[in-house]
Design a protein around this motif. Structure first.
Motif, PDB file in Angstrom:
ATOM      1  N   GLN A   1       0.818  -1.199   0.000  1.00 38.55           N
ATOM      2  CA  GLN A   1       0.000   0.000   0.000  1.00 38.55           C
ATOM      3  C   GLN A   1       0.859   1.260   0.000  1.00 38.55           C
ATOM      4  OE1 GLN A   1      -3.336   0.161  -0.353  1.00 38.55           O
ATOM      5  NE2 GLN A   1      -2.990   2.348  -0.546  1.00 38.55           N
ATOM      6  N   GLY A   2       0.545   2.166  -0.915  1.00 38.71           N
ATOM      7  CA  GLY A   2       1.254   3.427  -0.993  1.00 38.71           C
ATOM      8  C   GLY A   2       2.541   3.396  -1.792  1.00 38.71           C
ATOM      9  N   SER A   3       2.887   2.242  -2.362  1.00 37.91           N
ATOM     10  CA  SER A   3       4.173   2.129  -3.060  1.00 37.91           C
ATOM     11  C   SER A   3       4.081   2.396  -4.551  1.00 37.91           C
ATOM     12  CB  SER A   3       4.763   0.725  -2.845  1.00 37.91           C
ATOM     13  OG  SER A   3       3.972  -0.259  -3.507  1.00 37.91           O
TER      14      SER A   3
ATOM     15  N   ASP B   1       3.339   4.846  -6.573  1.00 42.84           N
ATOM     16  CA  ASP B   1       3.937   6.047  -7.163  1.00 42.84           C
ATOM     17  C   ASP B   1       5.448   5.896  -7.301  1.00 42.84           C
ATOM     18  OD1 ASP B   1       1.509   7.302  -7.411  1.00 42.84           O
ATOM     19  OD2 ASP B   1       1.711   8.515  -5.596  1.00 42.84           O
TER      20      ASP B   1
ATOM     21  N   ARG C   1      -1.258   3.126 -15.124  1.00 44.47           N
ATOM     22  CA  ARG C   1      -2.389   3.120 -14.190  1.00 44.47           C
ATOM     23  C   ARG C   1      -3.623   2.999 -15.067  1.00 44.47           C
ATOM     24  NH1 ARG C   1      -1.140   5.434  -9.136  1.00 44.47           N
ATOM     25  NH2 ARG C   1       1.095   5.229  -8.802  1.00 44.47           N
TER      26      ARG C   1
ATOM     27  N   LYS D   1      -7.602   2.834  -1.993  1.00 43.35           N
ATOM     28  CA  LYS D   1      -6.467   1.975  -1.663  1.00 43.35           C
ATOM     29  C   LYS D   1      -5.974   1.197  -2.884  1.00 43.35           C
ATOM     30  CE  LYS D   1      -7.416   1.375   3.267  1.00 43.35           C
ATOM     31  NZ  LYS D   1      -7.753   0.416   4.359  1.00 43.35           N
TER      32      LYS D   1
ATOM     33  N   GLY E   1      -3.797   3.202  -5.055  1.00 38.44           N
ATOM     34  CA  GLY E   1      -2.466   3.451  -4.503  1.00 38.44           C
ATOM     35  C   GLY E   1      -1.566   2.237  -4.492  1.00 38.44           C
ATOM     36  N   SER E   2      -2.121   1.071  -4.837  1.00 47.94           N
ATOM     37  CA  SER E   2      -1.305  -0.145  -4.775  1.00 47.94           C
ATOM     38  C   SER E   2      -1.270  -0.927  -6.078  1.00 47.94           C
ATOM     39  CB  SER E   2      -1.818  -1.070  -3.664  1.00 47.94           C
ATOM     40  OG  SER E   2      -3.165  -1.466  -3.926  1.00 47.94           O
TER      41      SER E   2
ATOM     42  N   PHE F   1      10.826  -0.459   0.747  1.00 48.16           N
ATOM     43  CA  PHE F   1       9.722  -1.305   1.198  1.00 48.16           C
ATOM     44  C   PHE F   1      10.265  -2.678   1.595  1.00 48.16           C
ATOM     45  CE2 PHE F   1       7.599   1.887  -1.367  1.00 48.16           C
ATOM     46  CZ  PHE F   1       6.550   2.235  -0.543  1.00 48.16           C
TER      47      PHE F   1
END
Length: 389
Positions: free
Chosen positions: A305-307, A309, A324, A349, A352-353, A384
């Protein structure tokens, strides 16, 4: 070879070759020799459009892929197909159509073109799919009368068609399944199904799509809607358009079906090699069953999650394209800023993943290794930990 200065004898160092940019996708369409026999049939018949023999044959072969007797109507493209499927229902203009925000914008555009208003609802957090249970829970929060729903097959993933049929029966709410990328996985038209035949899809013809149903009367109305609302005559019975597939497009479709077993095998082989190359990487997850039970022309992976970008930026710096495919969700597009939304926590979410990485039928082993190596390095560089995504 090195460059040598003849006066000094200095040997200039050779710059490392920059790897060629690796595209995120590449279409697989039949070669000219496969299409030629069908083009010769067109020449012989002199029939170029208006439901010619090749279109009829294509529709019959597509219908034969379904598990129950099914009617198939081809359409010029997927967006028009969804629009006409909604228009065929004679729904109240301005009514709300429940759709996931986690989809390509064509879904929402079709709702608008059909005179309805998209109402964006959330999806389940793992597979990203709108399910009958989720919609049933959301309906009491609807901003107004909901007159239809368009659930979406996520990147071609198999969908609960029978469950949606039961939902339609129980609620009376018409269901149209947007299975744009689902050619390989969709074999049941218990509810209306739309499959795209765009060049980017696993079975592509350039531009095109088809609608499938078990209801012959509904199929006849679709066909009329693609042909000015004519029904064997020249009387325009209701507002319609011209969205027919030409004989030339059908020629490509028939040639593509001829080689579909080979094409599918190539997709499966490339997918399994990619899965193996990333089998030791717990930070990357593939869609359930992708490359094993079903296949599509794209590869969507789930990252920590959040990686997304940071990983996307690194891969693109290394010449490995990403995509995307659905952006941050339809609800973020300016075209739909005025459309109401339910809570979209899972959608945010997923945006973002999720990341599309290079995948196509002719993806080579060295390219697969490059994708896997660069993807692992991207997450290491971003800091990560090697824990499951």
């Amino acid at each position: 070879m090195p460059l040598v200065d003849p006066r000094s004898g200095f040997v200039a160092p050779v710059a490392a070759a920059t790897p060629a940019r690796l595209p995120v996708a590449a279409p697989t369409l039949p070669a000219a020799e496969g299409v030629l026999p069908y083009l010769q049939r067109i020449d012989a018949s002199g029939w170029y459009s208006n439901f010619g023999p090749l279109v009829q044959e294509l529709e019959a072969r597509l219908a034969g892929r379904f598990v129950h007797p099914t009617e198939v109507v081809t359409v010029a493209n997927g967006t028009l197909a969804l629009t006409l499927a909604l228009q065929a229902l004679d729904l109240p203009r301005g009514g709300f159509c429940a759709i996931p925000s986690w989809t390509f914008v064509a879904t929402a555009h079709a709702v608008r073109m059909a005179g309805l208003t998209p109402w964006f609802v959330d999806v389940e957090p793992e597979g990203g799919e709108l399910t009958p249970d989720l919609l049933a829970q959301a309906l009491p929060r609807a901003p107004g009368p909901v007159v239809a729903t368009l659930p979406v097959s996520v990147m071609g993933r198999p969908t609960q068609v029978e469950a949606w049929a039961a939902f339609q029966e129980a609620t009376g709410l018409p269901v149209i399944l947007d299975a744009a990328a689902g050619f390989d996985a969709v074999h049941d038209a218990a509810v209306t199904v739309m499959v795209s035949l765009h060049a980017t899809k696993a079975l592509g013809i350039g531009e095109g799509a088809f609608l499938a149903t078990r209801d012959p009367a509904l199929a006849r109305r679709w066909r009329a809607l693609t042909n000015f609302a004519f029904m064997g005559d020249r009387i325009a019975r209701y507002p319609a358009t011209n969205a027919k597939l030409s004989e030339y497009a059908a020629a490509v479709g028939l040639a593509a079906l001829d080689i579909w077993p080979e094409t599918r095998n190539r997709y499966v082989a490339a997918a399994r090699r990619l899965r193996i190359a990333l089998s030791d990487e717990p930070r990357v997850r593939f869609q359930s069953g992708w490359g094993l039970d079903w296949i599509s022309s794209t590869c969507l992976v789930s990252l920590p999650q959040g990686s997304a970008d940071a990983v996307e930026a690194f891969l693109n710096e290394q010449g490995v394209e990403t995509r995307r495919w659905w952006g941050a969700g339809c609800h973020t597009a300016p075209a739909f800023a005025d459309c109401p939304s339910d809570s979209l926590e899972a959608t945010v979410k997923l945006a973002g993943s999720g990341l599309g990485i290079p995948f196509f039928a002719h993806l080579q082993p060295d390219q697969i290794n490059r994708v896997a190596r660069t993807l692992k390095l991207a997450m290491d560089q971003a800091g990560f930990e090697r824990t499951p995504a």
